[in-house]
Design an enzyme around this catalytic site. Structure first.
Site, PDB file in Angstrom:
ATOM      1  N   GLU A   1       0.829  -1.372   0.589  1.00  0.00           N
ATOM      2  CA  GLU A   1       0.294   0.046  -0.054  1.00  0.00           C
ATOM      3  C   GLU A   1       0.670   1.704   0.036  1.00  0.00           C
ATOM      4  O   GLU A   1       0.406   2.436  -0.271  1.00  0.00           O
ATOM      5  CB  GLU A   1      -1.076   0.030   1.124  1.00  0.00           C
ATOM      6  CG  GLU A   1      -2.466   1.432   1.238  1.00  0.00           C
ATOM      7  CD  GLU A   1      -0.939   2.380   1.581  1.00  0.00           C
ATOM      8  OE1 GLU A   1      -2.075   3.759   1.430  1.00  0.00           O
ATOM      9  OE2 GLU A   1      -0.518   1.909   2.292  1.00  0.00           O
ATOM     10  N   GLU A   2       2.177   1.040   1.611  1.00  0.00           N
ATOM     11  CA  GLU A   2       2.338   2.533   1.269  1.00  0.00           C
ATOM     12  C   GLU A   2       3.835   3.450  -0.090  1.00  0.00           C
ATOM     13  O   GLU A   2       3.639   4.272  -0.043  1.00  0.00           O
ATOM     14  CB  GLU A   2       3.840   2.422   2.418  1.00  0.00           C
ATOM     15  CG  GLU A   2       3.081   1.768   3.661  1.00  0.00           C
ATOM     16  CD  GLU A   2       2.057   3.063   3.824  1.00  0.00           C
ATOM     17  OE1 GLU A   2       2.089   4.366   2.859  1.00  0.00           O
ATOM     18  OE2 GLU A   2       2.174   3.187   5.190  1.00  0.00           O
TER      19      GLU A   2
END
Length: 470
Positions: free
Chosen positions: A335-336
């Site tokens: 996600e990051e």
């Protein structure tokens, strides 16, 4: 003749004066008053969920599970061994929890490592600058980059000083307005500095509060602009260099960064379900992400969101409930780096997009909940407001705008209703992407409340007679 027959048939059925809501399931269209009565009928179930989460045997469970997880695996940056071990652990414990269809779905995610890094002020005095390289940054030569500093307060200020910028290290001392607005300096800072010939960029951390703590995060290069090393520095150091510069003091810094980008790594999105009793092919998705940055413990971003999502399925299972639709837990990877894991999952499943009833993501902390943020039609919003009334026992009933999230935006773009947890963000960006994101910032009572809200909403949506209207 067929037209006359259809008109006659329509006239046989009275038209409700109330606002009808369409359904994707078989059955007649129902009035909004009917739907309100149906939702109100979940009051007892909602109270059972709340009692179990806050006062019963499940009290503090999500907190204790999270504490063990982050203490065991630490930070879980994309492509790291820590993340791989954490995913394998979650696959194991979700099975042990008795959830259904527990499995891993493959994804390729970026692999970047910062290695050793430092920034040393050489003039006007020797001083070690607090530093965290930004994700995806290139490294410096082994001997580092030594250059004079040019301090700017904005992109406009940088462009006005473009003639001075060539060969310098740009230090951004921008004003914090909000995370959404100010984060552009972290994301675009290196590119804008490179456009005017800078050797590197150092960006004041994107936070309203600091105790000499730099904050990392993703940044983006452009293919047509030279890549330069880039990092965040603490608020205190950025403001100190700004004061020095305003006095006419010459500042020289030596920057060393060992950062490297490797080939994409194999990873997985982690999936578990409670299979629906009536419409098992239809899905209400609850989610958070397992990856984090490589500092702190990733307890707040996004351990809390991932673990209240797991808790939602655990609470429903513990109460012996089985909703009509499938409740699917997704623990995202990558996600990051921009929702990389979620994007690949979406592409694998988008042919069945019409089966998704609602997508939910918790990724802005699990502090004191204030309500639910929602994106969808006006009809759907009216239904969500009724569902949130079931949270009156904990006095959290508000429905806000903008239910978006990095991992669920793919479904939102296809018109699927979406929700995200809204909580007290007062302290969130104090610790975001920093060494301060540890279990110490989590509170078990607040996590219990977040889990109760998350569970009530996801269960009721999954169990209602009709899907949420698009």
């Amino acid at each position: 003749m067929k037209l006359l027959y259809l008109i006659a048939l329509i006239c046989l059925f009275p038209q409700s004066e109330e606002n009808p809501l369409s359904s994707d399931n078989a059955g007649p269209r129902r009035s909004f008053e009917d739907i309100k009565r149906e939702i109100a009928g979940y009051s007892d179930v909602a109270k059972k969920i709340i009692d179990l989460a806050i006062h019963g045997k499940a009290q503090n469970r999500s907190y204790e599970r999270l504490a063990f997880f982050v203490d065991t695996f630490g930070p879980r940056v994309s492509g790291s061994r820590n993340l791989e071990l954490a995913i394998q652990y979650m696959h194991k414990v979700l099975k042990e929890d008795g959830l259904e269809n527990v499995h891993l779905e493959p994804a390729k995610i970026p692999h970047w490592e910062r290695w050793e890094e430092s920034a040393m002020m050489m003039k006007p005095r020797n001083y070690s600058i607090a530093l965290l390289g930004l994700g995806g940054s290139i490294g410096t030569p082994p001997e580092g980059i030594t250059a004079e500093v040019l301090v700017v307060t904005s992109f406009d200020d940088l462009h006005q000083k473009a003639q001075e910028a060539h060969g310098k290290i740009i230090v951004y001392n921008q004003r914090f307005v909000s995370y959404g607005e100010t984060v552009q300096y972290r994301v675009r800072g290196a590119v804008e500095a490179a456009k005017v010939g800078a050797k590197a960029s150092l960006i004041k951390s994107i936070t309203p509060f600091s105790i000499h703590s730099p904050h990392t995060g993703i940044q983006e290069y452009q293919s047509d602009v030279p890549k330069i090393p880039t990092a965040c520095i603490s608020v205190e150091d950025a403001e100190m260099m700004s004061r020095m510069s305003s006095r006419g003091t010459k500042i020289v810094v030596t920057l060393k960064m060992g950062a490297k980008t490797y080939p994409d790594a194999d990873s997985f999105n982690t999936v578990a379900e409670i299979v629906g009793s009536t419409y098992p092919e239809q899905v209400v998705l609850v989610s958070g992400h397992l990856d984090s940055w490589d500092v702190g413990q990733g307890a707040m971003d996004d351990g809390g969101g991932a673990f209240i999502s797991w808790e939602a399925l655990s609470l429903i299972k513990d109460l012996g409930l089985r909703p009509k639709r499938t409740l699917r837990l997704l623990l995202w990877t990558g996600e990051e780096q921009g929702g990389i894991g979620a994007e690949q999952y979406y592409k694998m499943h988008k042919e069945n997009i019409s089966n998704f009833d609602m997508v939910m993501e918790s990724d802005e902390g699990t502090f004191m909940p204030t309500g639910l943020a929602f994106t969808g039609s006006d009809k759907a919003r009216d239904i969500m407001k009724e569902i949130m009334k079931l949270l009156k026992p904990i006095n959290v009933t508000d429905v806000f705008e903008n239910g978006e999230g990095t991992d669920i935006n793919y479904w939102i773009h296809d018109g699927i209703p979406a929700a995200s947890l809204r909580d007290d963000l007062t302290r969130y960006f104090w610790f975001h992407h920093s060494q301060g994101d540890t279990m110490t910032v989590q509170d078990p009572i607040q996590m219990n409340l977040c889990a109760a809200l998350w569970t009530v909403v996801s269960y009721v949506i999954a169990d209602m007679d009709e899907k949420i209207p698009m």
